[in-house]
Design a protein around this motif. Sequence first.
Motif, PDB file in Angstrom:
ATOM      1  N   PHE A 139       9.703  -4.738  -0.063  1.00 18.87           N
ATOM      2  CA  PHE A 139       9.863  -3.315  -0.384  1.00 18.87           C
ATOM      3  C   PHE A 139       8.512  -2.608  -0.366  1.00 18.87           C
ATOM      4  O   PHE A 139       8.375  -1.501   0.165  1.00 18.87           O
ATOM      5  N   TYR A 140       7.518  -3.232  -0.965  1.00 21.06           N
ATOM      6  CA  TYR A 140       6.195  -2.622  -1.051  1.00 21.06           C
ATOM      7  C   TYR A 140       5.526  -2.571   0.326  1.00 21.06           C
ATOM      8  O   TYR A 140       4.859  -1.600   0.665  1.00 21.06           O
ATOM      9  N   THR A 141       5.735  -3.616   1.099  1.00 25.11           N
ATOM     10  CA  THR A 141       5.155  -3.640   2.447  1.00 25.11           C
ATOM     11  C   THR A 141       5.776  -2.556   3.319  1.00 25.11           C
ATOM     12  O   THR A 141       5.067  -1.816   4.007  1.00 25.11           O
ATOM     13  N   LYS A 142       7.097  -2.458   3.283  1.00 33.49           N
ATOM     14  CA  LYS A 142       7.791  -1.463   4.103  1.00 33.49           C
ATOM     15  C   LYS A 142       7.394  -0.034   3.726  1.00 33.49           C
ATOM     16  O   LYS A 142       7.363   0.853   4.584  1.00 33.49           O
ATOM     17  N   ASN A 143       7.099   0.178   2.464  1.00 35.16           N
ATOM     18  CA  ASN A 143       6.729   1.510   2.005  1.00 35.16           C
ATOM     19  C   ASN A 143       5.219   1.725   1.957  1.00 35.16           C
ATOM     20  O   ASN A 143       4.753   2.749   1.444  1.00 35.16           O
ATOM     21  N   ASN A 144       4.480   0.744   2.493  1.00 32.25           N
ATOM     22  CA  ASN A 144       3.019   0.852   2.580  1.00 32.25           C
ATOM     23  C   ASN A 144       2.404   1.147   1.203  1.00 32.25           C
ATOM     24  O   ASN A 144       1.649   2.102   1.014  1.00 32.25           O
ATOM     25  N   VAL A 145       2.743   0.304   0.240  1.00 28.55           N
ATOM     26  CA  VAL A 145       2.271   0.461  -1.132  1.00 28.55           C
ATOM     27  C   VAL A 145       1.286  -0.650  -1.476  1.00 28.55           C
ATOM     28  O   VAL A 145       1.587  -1.836  -1.290  1.00 28.55           O
ATOM     29  N   GLU A 146       0.127  -0.292  -1.979  1.00 31.25           N
ATOM     30  CA  GLU A 146      -0.837  -1.260  -2.492  1.00 31.25           C
ATOM     31  C   GLU A 146      -0.471  -1.555  -3.947  1.00 31.25           C
ATOM     32  O   GLU A 146      -0.333  -0.642  -4.764  1.00 31.25           O
ATOM     33  N   VAL A 147      -0.299  -2.825  -4.279  1.00 34.59           N
ATOM     34  CA  VAL A 147       0.083  -3.211  -5.638  1.00 34.59           C
ATOM     35  C   VAL A 147      -1.017  -4.063  -6.253  1.00 34.59           C
ATOM     36  O   VAL A 147      -1.398  -5.096  -5.699  1.00 34.59           O
ATOM     37  N   LEU A 148      -1.516  -3.639  -7.407  1.00 40.21           N
ATOM     38  CA  LEU A 148      -2.532  -4.385  -8.141  1.00 40.21           C
ATOM     39  C   LEU A 148      -1.899  -4.908  -9.422  1.00 40.21           C
ATOM     40  O   LEU A 148      -1.730  -4.172 -10.393  1.00 40.21           O
ATOM     41  N   LEU A 149      -1.493  -6.181  -9.402  1.00 41.08           N
ATOM     42  CA  LEU A 149      -0.862  -6.798 -10.564  1.00 41.08           C
ATOM     43  C   LEU A 149      -1.916  -7.344 -11.518  1.00 41.08           C
ATOM     44  O   LEU A 149      -3.072  -7.520 -11.159  1.00 41.08           O
ATOM     45  N   ASP A 150      -1.480  -7.622 -12.744  1.00 45.86           N
ATOM     46  CA  ASP A 150      -2.363  -8.214 -13.757  1.00 45.86           C
ATOM     47  C   ASP A 150      -3.634  -7.378 -13.911  1.00 45.86           C
ATOM     48  O   ASP A 150      -4.738  -7.908 -14.033  1.00 45.86           O
ATOM     49  N   SER A 151      -3.456  -6.050 -13.912  1.00 43.16           N
ATOM     50  CA  SER A 151      -4.594  -5.124 -13.969  1.00 43.16           C
ATOM     51  C   SER A 151      -4.295  -4.042 -15.005  1.00 43.16           C
ATOM     52  O   SER A 151      -3.217  -3.446 -14.993  1.00 43.16           O
ATOM     53  N   GLU A 152      -5.255  -3.784 -15.874  1.00 49.47           N
ATOM     54  CA  GLU A 152      -5.041  -2.810 -16.945  1.00 49.47           C
ATOM     55  C   GLU A 152      -5.984  -1.621 -16.802  1.00 49.47           C
ATOM     56  O   GLU A 152      -7.202  -1.776 -16.783  1.00 49.47           O
TER      57      GLU A 152
END
Length: 418
Positions: free
Chosen positions: A65-78
Amino acid sequence: MSKYLIIGNGIASIGVIEGIRSVDKKGSITVIAKEKHMTYARPLISYYLEGKTNLKKMKYRTKSFYTKNNVEVLLDSEVTKIDRKSKKVTFKSGSKRGSRSFEQICICTGSTPFVPPFKGLDTVENKHCFMTLDDTLGLEKAIDKNSRVLIVGAGLIGLKCAEGLANRVKSITVCDLADRVLSSILDTVPARMMQKVLEEQGIKFMLSNSVAEFNGNTATMNDGSTVDFDVLVLAVGVKANTSLAEDIGCKLNRGILIDDHCQTSVKNVYSSGDCSEGFDLSLGDHRVLAILPNAYLQGECAGKNMAGENFSFTKGIPMNSIGFFGLHSISAGSYPTKDQGATVFDETTPTSIKRFFVKDNKLVGYMLVGDVDRAGIFTSLIREETPLDSIDFERLRSTTSLGAFDKNTRDKKLGSRV
């Protein structure tokens, strides 16, 4: 190209992403999430404990889903700071993330457990909350078939935890200061029906009672009795995560105040989900609407407006759908009393309760236990503010039949066959 930033990766953030992409296919989107897991459906954590689902099936969207929508996801980040002037966010000390810039930002930070300052709580080693997937995985490791579990809180979270643990531990005791279970969504008679089903599964309740003091694995209650336990679950309530919004001057109440466009009081700053406080149509005032459908719809609204569309979300109401051991309940709206000018209608049988709250010729709330068929029709009446004298409300209450509506209304609700 526009730069969008979303803080939080819950259901609301999915709504924001899909809202943005429905308007802007090319702008950059960055999601920053404190949790290390991709978006999952939090209501399923109790079903995971029961063995009715697994980690893969709990995902709300697949990784693609994130790849198709060209979304950068930064997990475990506050994120620890939003800088309005430079339009950048900074991360918790020690992070190697540096900073991220934005033009439009949506705060979807959700909520965290409210833990009262119980005396002696620090003496309890094996204590847990029950809100996140990590909470669930930690609780699963802490229990075995001989565990005695004490749950503080007889609301939605505490009771779903009890159901998830029921066949995996030796005993479960649930206490609450309220005089009934699910006190925020059910009144006395419907709550009693739900409690009976839970008690039939061996779950013990101590209501109008809570913990006065902990001493290791013993809880002394307000009435002087004691409860010995091996595992403690704290499910007293939740509080909205508002600190980031507060630091940049957003107006707050119990949550971050938002308008019909899901924009905060600060320009280019939006909010949605459990951290926000939007308009409740059934109440006629603002309040936190901490349920999954509203989180998504608020997020979608925010996303569309961030991308330049003029879109409003004005149909928000509280709604809860929950079941325990086969007995289901759906409730929605607000519950004014007779002193507040309301009329309350009851349709009760040995196996079901229907309770409807009517004010100013409109349905403003309902509680259904047992027979929950066609709950969507009642929800629609609240959201559309349908005048009850325009339908056969008495027939609708007793039969839940669309025959209570005229032909034009039936066609609108079901779609014309022509």
